[in-house]
Write an enzyme that holds these catalytic residues in place. Structure first.
Site, PDB file in Angstrom:
ATOM      1  N   GLU A 268      23.502  86.408 -74.601  1.00  0.00           N
ATOM      2  CA  GLU A 268      24.138  85.620 -75.729  1.00  0.00           C
ATOM      3  C   GLU A 268      24.411  84.160 -75.302  1.00  0.00           C
ATOM      4  O   GLU A 268      24.273  83.369 -76.258  1.00  0.00           O
ATOM      5  CB  GLU A 268      25.709  86.386 -75.206  1.00  0.00           C
TER       6      GLU A 268
ATOM      7  N   ASP B 101      10.591  75.763 -60.531  1.00  0.00           N
ATOM      8  CA  ASP B 101      11.392  75.003 -61.487  1.00  0.00           C
ATOM      9  C   ASP B 101      10.856  74.622 -62.719  1.00  0.00           C
ATOM     10  O   ASP B 101      11.501  74.380 -63.751  1.00  0.00           O
ATOM     11  CB  ASP B 101      12.160  73.533 -60.850  1.00  0.00           C
TER      12      ASP B 101
ATOM     13  N   LYS C  37      27.870  96.641 -76.185  1.00  0.00           N
ATOM     14  CA  LYS C  37      28.564  97.267 -74.980  1.00  0.00           C
ATOM     15  C   LYS C  37      28.605  96.180 -74.062  1.00  0.00           C
ATOM     16  O   LYS C  37      29.086  96.391 -72.921  1.00  0.00           O
ATOM     17  CB  LYS C  37      27.628  98.368 -74.856  1.00  0.00           C
TER      18      LYS C  37
ATOM     19  N   ARG D 102      11.071  70.212 -46.258  1.00  0.00           N
ATOM     20  CA  ARG D 102      11.566  68.926 -46.923  1.00  0.00           C
ATOM     21  C   ARG D 102      11.905  67.831 -46.012  1.00  0.00           C
ATOM     22  O   ARG D 102      12.430  68.177 -45.084  1.00  0.00           O
ATOM     23  CB  ARG D 102      13.144  69.389 -47.727  1.00  0.00           C
TER      24      ARG D 102
ATOM     25  N   GLY E 207      10.255  73.039 -51.735  1.00  0.00           N
ATOM     26  CA  GLY E 207      10.356  74.366 -52.059  1.00  0.00           C
ATOM     27  C   GLY E 207       9.254  75.246 -52.038  1.00  0.00           C
ATOM     28  O   GLY E 207       8.400  74.971 -52.867  1.00  0.00           O
TER      29      GLY E 207
ATOM     30  N   ARG F 192      30.783  95.453 -69.777  1.00  0.00           N
ATOM     31  CA  ARG F 192      31.237  94.046 -69.171  1.00  0.00           C
ATOM     32  C   ARG F 192      30.243  92.860 -69.522  1.00  0.00           C
ATOM     33  O   ARG F 192      29.129  93.289 -70.317  1.00  0.00           O
ATOM     34  CB  ARG F 192      30.893  94.418 -67.640  1.00  0.00           C
TER      35      ARG F 192
ATOM     36  N   ILE G 167      15.800  84.984 -54.193  1.00  0.00           N
ATOM     37  CA  ILE G 167      15.087  85.897 -54.320  1.00  0.00           C
ATOM     38  C   ILE G 167      13.899  85.447 -55.317  1.00  0.00           C
ATOM     39  O   ILE G 167      12.886  86.152 -55.308  1.00  0.00           O
ATOM     40  CB  ILE G 167      15.893  87.077 -54.761  1.00  0.00           C
TER      41      ILE G 167
ATOM     42  N   THR H  73       6.130  74.772 -57.880  1.00  0.00           N
ATOM     43  CA  THR H  73       7.459  74.736 -57.744  1.00  0.00           C
ATOM     44  C   THR H  73       8.116  75.565 -59.001  1.00  0.00           C
ATOM     45  O   THR H  73       7.241  75.748 -59.842  1.00  0.00           O
ATOM     46  CB  THR H  73       8.227  73.468 -58.153  1.00  0.00           C
TER      47      THR H  73
ATOM     48  N   ASP I 263       9.616  71.904 -63.563  1.00  0.00           N
ATOM     49  CA  ASP I 263      10.276  70.671 -63.873  1.00  0.00           C
ATOM     50  C   ASP I 263       9.213  69.327 -63.643  1.00  0.00           C
ATOM     51  O   ASP I 263       9.800  68.040 -63.457  1.00  0.00           O
ATOM     52  CB  ASP I 263      11.517  70.183 -62.957  1.00  0.00           C
TER      53      ASP I 263
ATOM     54  N   ASP J  39       8.460  67.362 -57.421  1.00  0.00           N
ATOM     55  CA  ASP J  39       8.592  66.282 -57.781  1.00  0.00           C
ATOM     56  C   ASP J  39       8.586  65.360 -56.640  1.00  0.00           C
ATOM     57  O   ASP J  39       8.320  64.415 -56.511  1.00  0.00           O
ATOM     58  CB  ASP J  39      10.033  66.139 -58.736  1.00  0.00           C
TER      59      ASP J  39
HETATM   60  O1  F6P Z   1      12.873  73.518 -55.970  1.00  0.00           O
HETATM   61  C1  F6P Z   1      12.781  74.783 -56.005  1.00  0.00           C
HETATM   62  C2  F6P Z   1      14.311  75.143 -55.705  1.00  0.00           C
HETATM   63  O2  F6P Z   1      14.245  76.386 -55.524  1.00  0.00           O
HETATM   64  C3  F6P Z   1      15.279  74.587 -56.685  1.00  0.00           C
HETATM   65  O3  F6P Z   1      15.297  75.746 -57.843  1.00  0.00           O
HETATM   66  C4  F6P Z   1      16.646  74.776 -55.737  1.00  0.00           C
HETATM   67  O4  F6P Z   1      17.727  74.035 -56.406  1.00  0.00           O
HETATM   68  C5  F6P Z   1      16.256  74.409 -54.540  1.00  0.00           C
HETATM   69  O5  F6P Z   1      14.745  74.650 -54.382  1.00  0.00           O
HETATM   70  C6  F6P Z   1      16.671  75.245 -53.392  1.00  0.00           C
HETATM   71  O6  F6P Z   1      16.257  74.471 -52.223  1.00  0.00           O
HETATM   72  P1  F6P Z   1      16.520  74.890 -50.716  1.00  0.00           P
HETATM   73  O7  F6P Z   1      15.668  76.230 -50.522  1.00  0.00           O
HETATM   74  O8  F6P Z   1      16.137  73.911 -49.951  1.00  0.00           O
HETATM   75  O9  F6P Z   1      17.879  75.219 -50.468  1.00  0.00           O
END
Ligand code: F6P
Length: 323
Positions: A193, A133, A219, A78, A17, A168, A255, A131, A135, A109
């Protein structure tokens, strides 16, 4: 003075990604490599381009006016088939044809696992964590995470305006695949929350009880949910039926992957790009660049791929004391 290096030709690619700041990292690798007397090549579309031989010599100018741009101008993909040895062998053949001895692989990863396999097959590879993420356990921050969190926070701030006017609850899904960093950081930054992520777990009764309590004094309410965990439309329906708040679900989606990188991501990417080239010049392989405690260091890729759960839970403990 030009640094002495056995390596003469290196390449850079972005894979998996995309993430804001990848261009800044490519720019740093290209400019720093050229500065050190290396020939630097760009590989288009990640490991797929390496397999298909989409490789081009980079100049200082190739990376002009890219620093502030989102996405990756080299393109990304990918490629699950990269797990197959014959695919990697074909890709390595293309590198050999160009005389490329070292590779900087920018990604998450999956990219790191590819990089590790390549390094075991004799290619000198250094990974850079790109990335949204966050992660990758070895590094405190990955390139793109700061921009993505700021995008998410900006979006939730807007949602708060309308949910507050209408009394809401906003249920907002953020990205993160299997990692709750974006969710927990966004939750902390917007004063949500509830945060639901893989690490925090999910208990419907607990969520409803928190929302009911919030409805007595506020609210609006905000629930941040990491992707792949809960059907947020169902959750919004359950909140509407069981609390004082009508709820609306919003998926922020891709986004979060776009936009101009924050200054923090640009700086991180630039420092990591420089360090990656230094590592290749010094003969390293199978390592990745990490930001740890304010320093840019390198670590074996295997170590960097450990679990991030503990790190997120630490922040979640703080979150729970604040709503
Ligand atoms: O790894 C980055 C990421 O944006 C993740 O947060 C998400 O799960 C994934 O890629 C979405 O992948 P794709 O753009 O291939 O649908």
């Amino acid at each position: 003075m030009e640094k002495k290096s056995k390596i003469k030709r290196i390449a850079v690619l972005t894979s998996g990604g995309d993430a804001p700041g990848m261009n800044a990292a490519i720019r740093a690798v290209v400019r720093c490599g050229i500065e050190a007397g290396l020939e630097v090549y760009g590989i288009y579309n990640g490991y797929l381009g390496m397999y298909e031989g989409k490789i081009e010599r980079m100049t200082r100018k190739s990376v002009s006016e890219k620093l502030d741009r989102g996405g990756t101008f080299l393109g990304t993909a990918r490629l699950p088939e990269f797990k197959n040895e014959e695919v990697r062998l074909a890709a390595i053949e293309n590198l050999t044809e160009y005389g490329i001895q070292g590779l900087v692989a920018i990604g998450g990863d999956g990219t790191y696992r590819g990089a590790l396999s390549l390094s075991k097959m004799g290619i000198k590879v250094v990974g850079i964590p790109g990335t949204i993420d966050n992660d990758i356990a070895g590094t405190d921050f990955t390139i793109g995470f700061d921009t993505a969190v700021n995008t998410a926070v900006d979006a939730v701030d807007k949602l708060r305006d309308t949910s507050s006017s209408h009394h809401r609850c906003s249920v907002v899904e953020v990205m993160g695949r299997n990692c709750g960093d974006i969710a927990v950081w966004t939750g902390l930054a917007v004063g949500a929350e509830v945060v639901i992520s893989k690490e925090t777990g999910y208990n419907e009764e607990e969520v409803l009880s928190i929302i009911r309590k919030a409805s007595l004094v506020k609210k609006h309410a905000i629930v941040i949910v990491a992707e792949n965990l809960v059907d947020i439309n169902e959750l919004a329906k359950t909140i509407t039926e069981n609390t004082q708040f009508a709820a609306r679900a919003t998926v922020l989606g891709h986004i979060q992957r776009g936009g101009s990188p924050t200054a923090r991501d640009r700086v991180l990417a630039s420092l990591m790009g420089v360090k990656a080239v230094d590592e290749l010049i010094n003969g390293a392989s199978g390592v990745c660049i990490c930001h740890r405690g304010g320093k840019i260091v390198s670590l074996p890729i295997e170590e960097a791929l450990a679990s991030t759960d503990e790190r997120i839970l630490e922040k979640y403990e703080a979150f729970k004391k604040l709503f």
